[in-house]
Design a protein around this motif. Structure first.
Motif, short mmCIF file in Angstrom:
data_model
loop_
_atom_site.label_atom_id
_atom_site.label_comp_id
_atom_site.label_asym_id
_atom_site.label_seq_id
_atom_site.Cartn_x
_atom_site.Cartn_y
_atom_site.Cartn_z
N LYS A 246 0.80 -1.21 0.00
CA LYS A 246 0.00 0.00 0.00
C LYS A 246 0.84 1.27 0.00
CE LYS A 246 -3.61 -2.49 2.50
NZ LYS A 246 -4.42 -2.59 3.75
N ALA A 247 2.15 1.13 -0.10
CA ALA A 247 3.04 2.30 -0.08
C ALA A 247 2.88 3.11 -1.36
CB ALA A 247 4.48 1.85 0.08
N ARG A 248 2.88 4.41 -1.21
CA ARG A 248 2.83 5.34 -2.34
C ARG A 248 4.12 6.16 -2.36
NH1 ARG A 248 -0.65 2.31 -3.10
NH2 ARG A 248 -2.82 2.66 -3.73
N PRO A 249 4.59 6.53 -3.54
CA PRO A 249 5.88 7.22 -3.61
C PRO A 249 5.88 8.64 -3.05
CG PRO A 249 4.86 7.08 -5.78
CD PRO A 249 4.04 6.23 -4.87
N SER A 250 4.70 9.26 -2.97
CA SER A 250 4.66 10.65 -2.48
C SER A 250 3.29 10.97 -1.91
CB SER A 250 4.98 11.63 -3.61
OG SER A 250 3.93 11.67 -4.56
N ALA A 251 3.25 11.98 -1.06
CA ALA A 251 1.98 12.46 -0.53
C ALA A 251 1.11 13.04 -1.63
CB ALA A 251 2.23 13.50 0.56
N ASP A 252 1.74 13.71 -2.59
CA ASP A 252 0.98 14.30 -3.70
C ASP A 252 0.21 13.24 -4.47
OD1 ASP A 252 1.92 16.83 -3.07
OD2 ASP A 252 3.59 16.73 -4.47
N GLU A 253 0.85 12.11 -4.73
CA GLU A 253 0.17 11.04 -5.46
C GLU A 253 -0.92 10.42 -4.60
OE1 GLU A 253 1.27 6.56 -6.79
OE2 GLU A 253 2.51 8.12 -7.71
N VAL B 170 -6.42 0.71 6.47
CA VAL B 170 -5.54 1.65 5.77
C VAL B 170 -5.37 1.22 4.32
CG1 VAL B 170 -3.23 2.70 5.74
CG2 VAL B 170 -4.33 2.16 7.93
N GLN B 171 -5.56 2.16 3.41
CA GLN B 171 -5.43 1.84 1.98
C GLN B 171 -4.14 2.37 1.34
OE1 GLN B 171 -8.60 2.76 3.39
NE2 GLN B 171 -8.79 0.54 3.36
N ARG B 172 -3.57 3.44 1.91
CA ARG B 172 -2.36 4.03 1.32
C ARG B 172 -1.41 4.47 2.43
NH1 ARG B 172 -5.84 8.04 -2.71
NH2 ARG B 172 -7.07 6.36 -3.66
N VAL B 173 -0.11 4.28 2.19
CA VAL B 173 0.91 4.64 3.17
C VAL B 173 1.99 5.47 2.46
CG1 VAL B 173 2.63 3.79 4.81
CG2 VAL B 173 0.50 2.52 4.47
N VAL B 174 2.38 6.57 3.10
CA VAL B 174 3.43 7.44 2.56
C VAL B 174 4.54 7.55 3.60
CG1 VAL B 174 4.00 9.75 1.75
CG2 VAL B 174 1.76 8.76 1.21
N GLU B 175 5.76 7.23 3.22
CA GLU B 175 6.89 7.37 4.14
C GLU B 175 7.41 8.80 4.10
OE1 GLU B 175 11.09 5.16 5.30
OE2 GLU B 175 10.38 5.08 3.22
N LEU B 176 7.60 9.40 5.25
CA LEU B 176 8.12 10.76 5.35
C LEU B 176 9.63 10.76 5.23
CD1 LEU B 176 5.98 12.12 8.33
CD2 LEU B 176 5.47 12.23 5.88
N THR B 177 10.17 11.87 4.76
CA THR B 177 11.62 12.04 4.82
C THR B 177 12.02 12.32 6.26
OG1 THR B 177 11.54 14.44 4.48
CG2 THR B 177 11.56 13.05 2.49
N SER B 178 13.30 12.22 6.56
CA SER B 178 13.76 12.49 7.93
C SER B 178 13.43 13.92 8.34
CB SER B 178 15.26 12.22 8.05
OG SER B 178 15.99 13.01 7.12
N ALA B 179 13.53 14.85 7.40
CA ALA B 179 13.21 16.25 7.72
C ALA B 179 11.73 16.42 7.99
CB ALA B 179 13.65 17.15 6.58
N GLU B 180 10.88 15.77 7.19
CA GLU B 180 9.43 15.86 7.40
C GLU B 180 9.03 15.22 8.72
OE1 GLU B 180 7.88 15.73 2.74
OE2 GLU B 180 8.22 13.88 3.85
N ALA B 181 9.66 14.10 9.06
CA ALA B 181 9.34 13.41 10.30
C ALA B 181 9.73 14.24 11.53
CB ALA B 181 10.03 12.05 10.34
N ALA B 182 10.80 15.01 11.40
CA ALA B 182 11.29 15.80 12.53
C ALA B 182 10.59 17.15 12.67
CB ALA B 182 12.79 16.02 12.39
N ASP B 183 9.88 17.57 11.63
CA ASP B 183 9.25 18.89 11.64
C ASP B 183 7.92 18.83 12.38
OD1 ASP B 183 8.65 21.53 11.15
OD2 ASP B 183 7.94 21.17 9.10
N LYS B 184 7.96 19.01 13.69
CA LYS B 184 6.77 18.92 14.52
C LYS B 184 6.57 20.25 15.24
CE LYS B 184 7.52 13.98 15.19
NZ LYS B 184 7.79 12.90 16.16
#
Length: 251
Positions: free
Chosen positions: A3-10, A228-242
């Motif tokens: 269910k992984a998708r290459p990007s949040a946009d997609e 869950v139907q779709r999963v998007v992996e965050l970059t390290s910078a996106e994951a840390a931006d809280k």
């Protein structure tokens, strides 16, 4: 099963105008910020959002709100979002305020296939009696008010009937996830995320760490991949931006 998708946009590309979205998060804790930004870039408008609150000015759902892309909100808390309050009071935004525990259970019930349930929360108030202002007119009068709800007595106590919530899509954030959609949430960042995920017909999860199937211990999984139907992996910078909604420090 992958269910992984290459990007949040997609992952959010097919969300149409007028779609209903269940969105996880509490304040700015555990919000699916990358997916929200992708929806903002995608351009969908007239959205009907179900979320505990609507972000803050400039962050989270507040980004969509500021651009007039949200038509209706079902939530529990206006919070620190001044634009939310302004749009609501000026009649630009329809708002259904729901007791927080009731909102949580309405999402869970919708995801579990339960159409309605009785709760004592709100009995004897406008929540049950109706007339809560959902939308104001430009002159400040109430244009749309909540209808009265059915009540029933059980064991000499009155309860109000609440309906389960399902939405077209759900946007959530998890700490870890695998390619089958199994999710693990971290501490308080779980908040409304599992419930929002259950309520969505198409649930999209952004995860801080994506692992292969089998790497998550079954007893560690908080939400199974069936929701869950779709999963998007965050970059390290996106994951840390809280972001922090209200920073408090000692003198």
């Amino acid at each position: 099963m992958d269910k992984a998708r290459p990007s949040a946009d997609e992952a959010v590309a097919d969300i149409p105008d007028g779609a209903s979205l269940a969105v996880g998060g509490f304040g700015l804790s555990g919000i699916p910020d990358v997916l929200i930004q992708a929806v903002h870039a995608q351009g969908a408008t007239g959205l009907e959002v179900v979320s505990n609150n609507c972000g803050v000015d400039g962050h989270g759902l507040g980004v969509l709100l500021a651009d007039g892309r949200i038509a209706r909100v079902t939530g529990s808390y206006v919070g620190e979002n001044k634009e939310f309050a302004r749009q609501y009071l000026s009649g630009e935004l329809e708002v259904e305020l729901v007791p927080q525990g009731t909102l949580a259970e309405r999402l869970r019930a919708g995801g579990a296939g339960i159409p309605a349930f009785y709760t004592p929360a709100g009995v004897g108030t406008q929540v049950a009696k109706g007339s809560l202002p959902w939308r104001y007119a430009a002159d400040g009068t109430v244009a749309v008010a909540s209808p009265p709800k059915e009540t029933r007595d059980f064991n000499d106590r009155t309860y109000v009937l609440e309906h389960g919530i399902t939405t077209d899509f759900a946007l959530v954030r998890a700490w870890r996830g695998d390619r089958h959609g199994n999710l693990v949430f971290r501490k308080a960042a779980a908040n409304f995320n599992p419930l929002a995920a259950m309520a969505g017909r198409i649930t999209i999860a952004e995860v801080e760490e994506l692992v292969e199937p089998g790497e998550l211990s079954p007893e560690a999984v908080h939400l199974p991949g069936v929701f869950v139907q779709r999963v998007v992996e965050l970059t390290s910078a996106e994951a840390a931006d809280k972001k922090i909604e209200r920073r408090t420090v000692r003198a």
